[in-house]
Design an enzyme around this catalytic site. Structure first.
Site, PDB file in Angstrom:
ATOM      1  N   ASP A   1       0.859  -1.207   0.078  1.00 57.74           N
ATOM      2  CA  ASP A   1      -0.120   0.053  -0.011  1.00 57.74           C
ATOM      3  C   ASP A   1       0.894   1.202   0.019  1.00 57.74           C
ATOM      4  O   ASP A   1       2.201   1.183  -0.013  1.00 57.74           O
ATOM      5  CB  ASP A   1      -0.901  -0.141   1.151  1.00 57.74           C
ATOM      6  CG  ASP A   1      -2.077   1.076   0.964  1.00 57.74           C
ATOM      7  OD1 ASP A   1      -2.193   1.830  -0.046  1.00 57.74           O
ATOM      8  OD2 ASP A   1      -3.176   0.886   1.820  1.00 57.74           O
TER       9      ASP A   1
HETATM   10  C1  BGC Z   1      -4.903   3.248   0.056  1.00 62.48           C
HETATM   11  C2  BGC Z   1      -4.937   2.474  -1.036  1.00 62.48           C
HETATM   12  C3  BGC Z   1      -4.984   3.357  -2.388  1.00 62.48           C
HETATM   13  C4  BGC Z   1      -3.398   3.941  -2.126  1.00 62.48           C
HETATM   14  C5  BGC Z   1      -3.134   4.600  -3.647  1.00 62.48           C
HETATM   15  C6  BGC Z   1      -3.665   4.355  -0.044  1.00 62.48           C
HETATM   16  O1  BGC Z   1      -3.888   5.423   0.770  1.00 62.48           O
HETATM   17  O2  BGC Z   1      -4.818   2.649   1.448  1.00 62.48           O
HETATM   18  O3  BGC Z   1      -6.241   1.693  -1.040  1.00 62.48           O
HETATM   19  O4  BGC Z   1      -4.878   2.199  -3.472  1.00 62.48           O
HETATM   20  O5  BGC Z   1      -3.438   4.686  -1.417  1.00 62.48           O
HETATM   21  O6  BGC Z   1      -4.011   5.760  -3.697  1.00 62.48           O
END
Ligand code: BGC
Length: 747
Positions: free
Chosen positions: A283
């Site tokens: 993530d």
């Molecule tokens: C989120 C993810 C997301 C990523 C990219 C993170 O803060 O938890 O679900 O895909 O950001 O935007």
């Protein structure tokens, strides 16, 4: 750093040329020079061939991101090539491997506003899961896959399948409810069909990322058996169906180790026990180490190169990370590219099919809406009898609310309750789509006087409700990534508004636009309740169709609605220690807090949702829910009969008859009770079928039970077993109503 910069420079070219890479049907010359371009070979074989040609630097280029378009703190030399997405991974132009253009796409493609594009908002995942409609899940994924491609992306970050263990989790709307079989099946089918559009599929957030409070630091403590039989099972089922190219590991820790450097969940379970062949990406900001993470099974750092860029190269040179690990990581990224077809089908930007997306979004929402209460047949609104309708509250004159965070889809024309043209200025802004239920209802009821009152003045709302034949109160609850709800109560004095309106008119219907369950202290006073979730781009039309009966109500809850927060496994979310305040509220890893001891003990284990409430009852604690899992009414009625169980085939059949006067679709559910030795006396969903039935029609429903949902996990041997013995089989219209019972005997 020097080497990596050279790779970055090479990528400047890759980004441009990659978009124009060769089409399927490779020229003769290429077939001999680039034998991996032969689309008839298996993705594994093709990946291996490419890997053999690559330098260490090229391999490492596949293992990290290059910044994030709209995050100034996360810019790198190649960020500008990212097509405005959340991530960009270089390709290897000399070998015909395209870059990854990565976008968030939970209920639609993100950032379309900033990128000057248009995206369809599907109903929230939780809403769509309440349709229990596998074909709908596929259609959902298809829309997103096509819109990603049209907008120039070839990888999605959708596919949230975390269970609703903590219903106040701000991301509940992004997930598919509380049951591993339902969630895994719905998200698996969604992602299968999304990846079929030639985007690298993704399933996230692996794993036990079940609350947002302190999400970057929280240590989720749960036994292996409990996680295997609950959250991990949802992932296993979803990954099994979708065969996604990628799995995103989550921000939190699991039993001590961060999910993106957790050898148990990544190496042992995902890659070894389940045999997942794609790649694991972190993530955003969820990578915490080089050597440990690489060994544990993280393949790609996102969105930066802090640990898997120059540091990884140095670790290889110093002998701290073996080349075999680098090869494994790179091979997995290549495999995902071949598997999804993005090598054979280069991106061609095009115009999004707006009308097509809108139609699918409408039909999915029609099947997702759940009719929770309908006393005296207040619904459907009878156009012949209802002369005046008071529509009250919830900005129903202008639009319907949506879920925020990285899932946010930008509405056409901007936020409906802000001045025209003004889009999302912050990732946690409350965004209302310009989908007015008031207008949609007026269109459906041309003969009636349908008027709107804001609900700000309770006395006015009550007076107008009193004067109307029917009052419809629109109530909302906004949710977003990065923040949990403090409570499942409706915000903004809406309970008082509903009480006031219901006291003035017994024919009061409440329409809920929520991302999770809500408590309803007024439930005994209103005639009707309709859960519309976050309804998406065509939600107003779908809702008006269900309210007026043009479409029958068919959805059933994918999560339990408790009577109060006090009945939840955790009556309050454990508060963050003072020194960690603010952790998790950002989009990213908050490194200032990495030494935190903040812990959540998931002692309820696998008893997520309906299993919890039943287990509590069996132990003499009455926490009977407000509305149980699997519950939903219809404008017709159904009868169940003829349960038959085939032990050898592990299948269950039964008959469902439409006993009313309207056509409808019933979601027939089958549950199982394990033999006593399992020590799990509460039932589990074992399967379901959604059947369309004309008035008076009877159909046989057959459910093949997946042995995984009958099995128990032994944490000493790390194996699953299907215990011999008698399994109680229960079937009916919801988890709380199972008129048919029988026994399946397994040897
Ligand atoms: C989120 C993810 C997301 C990523 C990219 C993170 O803060 O938890 O679900 O895909 O950001 O935007």
């Amino acid at each position: 750093m020097r080497v990596i910069n050279a790779v970055f420079a090479a990528g400047l070219l890759t980004g441009v040329v990659g978009l124009m890479a060769s089409a399927p049907g490779v020229a003769m010359g290429q077939a001999t020079e680039r034998p991996w371009m032969n689309a008839s070979l298996a993705p594994e074989e093709r990946a291996e061939m490419v890997l053999q040609q690559m330098t260490t630097e090229e391999k490492i280029a596949l293992l990290h991101g290059n910044g994030m378009a709209h995050a100034p703190q996360w810019q790198m030399p190649l960020t500008h090539l990212s097509n405005g997405g959340a991530g960009y991974v270089e390709g290897i132009e000399r070998l015909g491997i395209p870059p990854l253009f990565v976008s968030d796409a939970a209920y639609g493609v993100r950032s379309s506003g900033e990128n000057g594009k248009y995206s369809t908002a599907l109903p929230s995942s939780l809403g769509a899961a309440s349709s229990w409609d596998i074909e709908g899940a596929c259609a959902y994924g298809g829309v997103i896959g096509r819109e990603l491609r049209a907008q120039g992306f070839n990888m999605t970050l959708g596919g949230g399948v975390n269970l609703t263990r903590e219903p106040r989790n701000g991301r509940t709307f992004e997930y598919a409810g509380e049951d591993p079989l339902l969630a895994g099946t719905m998200v698996g089918n969604l992602m299968k069909c999304e990846q079929a559009e030639h985007v690298v599929g993704d399933i996230k957030h692996y794993a036990i990322n079940d609350q947002e409070t302190g999400r970057n630091i929280v240590n989720a403590v749960i036994s292996k058996r409990a996680m295997q039989e609950s959250d991990l099972l949802a992932f296993h089922i979803g990954i099994g169906i979708a065969n996604p190219g990628a799995v995103m590991c989550s921000y939190n820790r699991i039993d001590g180790d961060y999910a993106c450097e957790n050898a148990y969940t990544l190496h042992d379970v995902l890659k070894t026990q389940w045999g997942f062949k794609g790649f694991v990406l972190s993530d955003w900001g969820g990578t915490h180490s080089t050597v440990k993470a690489s060994a544990a099974g993280l393949d790609q750092e996102q969105p930066m190169a802090d640990f898997f860029g120059p540091a990884l190269l140095a670790a290889v040179k110093d002998g701290k990370v073996p080349m075999s690990e680098i090869d494994d990581h790179a091979r997995r990224v290549l495999y995902a590219e071949f598997l999804s077809g993005i090598v054979d089908h280069p991106i061609e930007k095009s115009v999004v099919d707006v009308m097509g997306g809108m139609e699918i979004a409408q039909h999915i929402e029609e099947k997702s809406i759940v009719l929770l209460k309908n006393d005296g047949g207040v619904l459907p609104l009878d156009a012949a009898k209802v002369r005046t309708v008071a529509v009250i509250g919830g900005h129903a004159d202008v639009g319907m609310i949506s879920g925020g965070g990285s899932a946010q889809v930008d509405p056409p024309g901007g936020n409906a309750i802000m001045p025209p043209g003004k889009g999302a200025t912050h990732w946690q802004e409350h965004i209302w789509f310009p989908t007015s239920p008031l207008k949609a209802l007026r269109e459906k009821m041309p003969g009636a006087k349908v008027e709107f009152y804001s609900g700000q003045d309770l006395a006015e709302a009550a007076a107008e409700a009193k004067a109307a034949d029917v009052a419809i109160v629109f109530a909302y609850q906004w949710e977003s990534e990065g923040v949990d709800l403090a409570t499942l109560s409706l915000p903004d004095n809406q309970d008082a508004l509903i009480e006031a309106v219901a006291a003035a008119n017994p024919r009061t219907v409440v329409v809920l636009e929520t991302g999770t369950a809500v408590t309803m202290p007024w439930i005994g006073k209103v005639a009707g309740v309709v859960e519309a979730w976050y309804a998406g781009s065509a939600g107003h039309t779908a809702l008006a169709n269900v309210l007026t009966g043009e479409v029958n109500a068919t959805g059933k809850l994918a999560m339990t609605f408790p009577k109060s927060d006090a009945d939840l496994p955790h009556p309050v979310i454990p508060p963050l220690p003072a020194e960690d305040k603010g952790a998790g509220s950002g989009a990213v890893d908050d490194r200032a807090h990495v030494r935190s001891n903040y812990t959540v003990h998931y002692d309820e284990g696998l008893k997520v949702g309906y299993k919890w409430y039943e287990a509590e009852r069996l132990e003499g604690r009455d926490k009977s829910p407000l509305f149980p899992f699997g519950f939903g009414l219809s404008y017709t009625t159904y009868a169940y009969s003829g349960l038959k169980i085939d032990d050898a085939a592990k299948s269950v059949s039964l008959e469902v008859r439409n006993t009313g006067s309207r056509a409808g679709a019933e979601i027939a559910q089958v549950y199982a009770n394990l033999p006593a030795e399992a020590g799990e006396p509460f039932k589990r969903l074992a399967g379901w079928q959604r059947v369309e039935l004309a008035p008076g029609e009877t159909k046989t429903v057959t459910v093949a039970v997946d042995p995984r949902v009958l099995s128990v996990f032994n944490e000493k041997t790390e194996t699953w077993s299907l215990l011999p013995g008698s399994y109680g089989i229960l079937a009916g219209p919801s988890s709380a109503e199972t008129p048919l019972t029988g026994t399946m005997r397994l040897r």
